[in-house]
Design a protein around this motif. Sequence first.
Motif, short mmCIF file in Angstrom:
data_model
loop_
_atom_site.label_atom_id
_atom_site.label_comp_id
_atom_site.label_asym_id
_atom_site.label_seq_id
_atom_site.Cartn_x
_atom_site.Cartn_y
_atom_site.Cartn_z
N THR A 1 -30.11 -15.62 -2.23
CA THR A 1 -29.58 -16.99 -2.35
C THR A 1 -28.43 -17.03 -3.35
O THR A 1 -27.36 -17.60 -3.06
CB THR A 1 -30.69 -17.96 -2.80
OG1 THR A 1 -31.71 -17.98 -1.80
CG2 THR A 1 -30.15 -19.36 -3.04
N LEU A 2 -28.64 -16.41 -4.51
CA LEU A 2 -27.59 -16.44 -5.53
C LEU A 2 -26.38 -15.61 -5.13
O LEU A 2 -25.25 -15.97 -5.47
CB LEU A 2 -28.16 -15.97 -6.87
CG LEU A 2 -29.21 -16.90 -7.49
CD1 LEU A 2 -29.74 -16.32 -8.79
CD2 LEU A 2 -28.66 -18.30 -7.71
N ALA A 3 -26.59 -14.54 -4.40
CA ALA A 3 -25.46 -13.74 -3.92
C ALA A 3 -24.59 -14.60 -2.99
O ALA A 3 -23.36 -14.50 -3.01
CB ALA A 3 -25.95 -12.49 -3.20
N GLY A 4 -25.22 -15.47 -2.20
CA GLY A 4 -24.48 -16.39 -1.34
C GLY A 4 -23.77 -17.49 -2.12
O GLY A 4 -22.68 -17.92 -1.76
N LYS A 5 -24.39 -17.95 -3.21
CA LYS A 5 -23.80 -19.00 -4.04
C LYS A 5 -22.64 -18.49 -4.90
O LYS A 5 -21.79 -19.26 -5.30
CB LYS A 5 -24.85 -19.59 -4.99
CG LYS A 5 -25.79 -20.56 -4.37
CD LYS A 5 -26.68 -21.14 -5.46
CE LYS A 5 -27.58 -22.22 -4.93
NZ LYS A 5 -28.44 -22.79 -5.98
N VAL B 1 -42.58 -18.63 -11.47
CA VAL B 1 -41.63 -17.64 -11.99
C VAL B 1 -40.36 -17.54 -11.14
O VAL B 1 -39.25 -17.63 -11.68
CB VAL B 1 -42.30 -16.26 -12.18
CG1 VAL B 1 -41.28 -15.18 -12.47
CG2 VAL B 1 -43.32 -16.33 -13.30
N PRO B 2 -40.43 -17.38 -9.81
CA PRO B 2 -39.18 -17.28 -9.03
C PRO B 2 -38.28 -18.51 -9.17
O PRO B 2 -37.06 -18.37 -9.25
CB PRO B 2 -39.67 -17.12 -7.59
CG PRO B 2 -41.01 -16.47 -7.74
CD PRO B 2 -41.61 -17.13 -8.97
N ILE B 3 -38.86 -19.70 -9.25
CA ILE B 3 -38.06 -20.92 -9.40
C ILE B 3 -37.36 -20.94 -10.75
O ILE B 3 -36.18 -21.23 -10.85
CB ILE B 3 -38.95 -22.17 -9.23
CG1 ILE B 3 -39.49 -22.24 -7.80
CG2 ILE B 3 -38.20 -23.45 -9.59
CD1 ILE B 3 -40.64 -23.21 -7.62
N LEU B 4 -38.11 -20.62 -11.80
CA LEU B 4 -37.54 -20.60 -13.14
C LEU B 4 -36.46 -19.53 -13.26
O LEU B 4 -35.42 -19.75 -13.88
CB LEU B 4 -38.64 -20.37 -14.18
CG LEU B 4 -39.70 -21.48 -14.26
CD1 LEU B 4 -40.85 -21.04 -15.16
CD2 LEU B 4 -39.08 -22.77 -14.74
N VAL B 5 -36.70 -18.37 -12.65
CA VAL B 5 -35.73 -17.29 -12.67
C VAL B 5 -34.45 -17.71 -11.95
O VAL B 5 -33.34 -17.49 -12.44
CB VAL B 5 -36.31 -16.00 -12.06
CG1 VAL B 5 -35.22 -14.96 -11.81
CG2 VAL B 5 -37.39 -15.42 -12.96
N GLU B 6 -34.58 -18.35 -10.79
CA GLU B 6 -33.40 -18.78 -10.05
C GLU B 6 -32.56 -19.76 -10.87
O GLU B 6 -31.34 -19.63 -10.95
CB GLU B 6 -33.78 -19.42 -8.72
CG GLU B 6 -32.57 -19.85 -7.91
CD GLU B 6 -32.89 -20.35 -6.52
OE1 GLU B 6 -31.94 -20.68 -5.80
OE2 GLU B 6 -34.08 -20.41 -6.13
N ARG B 7 -33.21 -20.73 -11.49
CA ARG B 7 -32.47 -21.71 -12.30
C ARG B 7 -31.75 -21.05 -13.47
O ARG B 7 -30.58 -21.32 -13.73
CB ARG B 7 -33.42 -22.78 -12.81
CG ARG B 7 -33.88 -23.72 -11.72
CD ARG B 7 -34.81 -24.76 -12.25
NE ARG B 7 -35.30 -25.60 -11.16
CZ ARG B 7 -36.28 -26.46 -11.30
NH1 ARG B 7 -36.86 -26.64 -12.47
NH2 ARG B 7 -36.67 -27.17 -10.27
#
Length: 74
Positions: free
Chosen positions: A24-28, A57-63
């Motif tokens: 997701t972040l690679a796309g952003k 954890v994944p949500i917090l890491v993404e933010r």
Amino acid sequence: MEFDEEVGMERGEEQQALVSVINTLAGKFPGRSRTDVEDAVCEEYSVFNAGPVRSLVPILVERAATKRLEGGLL
């Protein structure tokens, strides 16, 4: 990328969620290398890894990784 097993979310599920965060972040952030994105996710993961509630954890890491990448903190 290797992640520790903890209570709550299964290790495989958490790994899949974090790979999804990386994708997701690679796309952003198409102007950032995939290595930069992976580094940001891994660094932020290490901050949240000790927490007992694994499902968040994944949500917090993404933010946190998003903020790191937006600020150019790599």
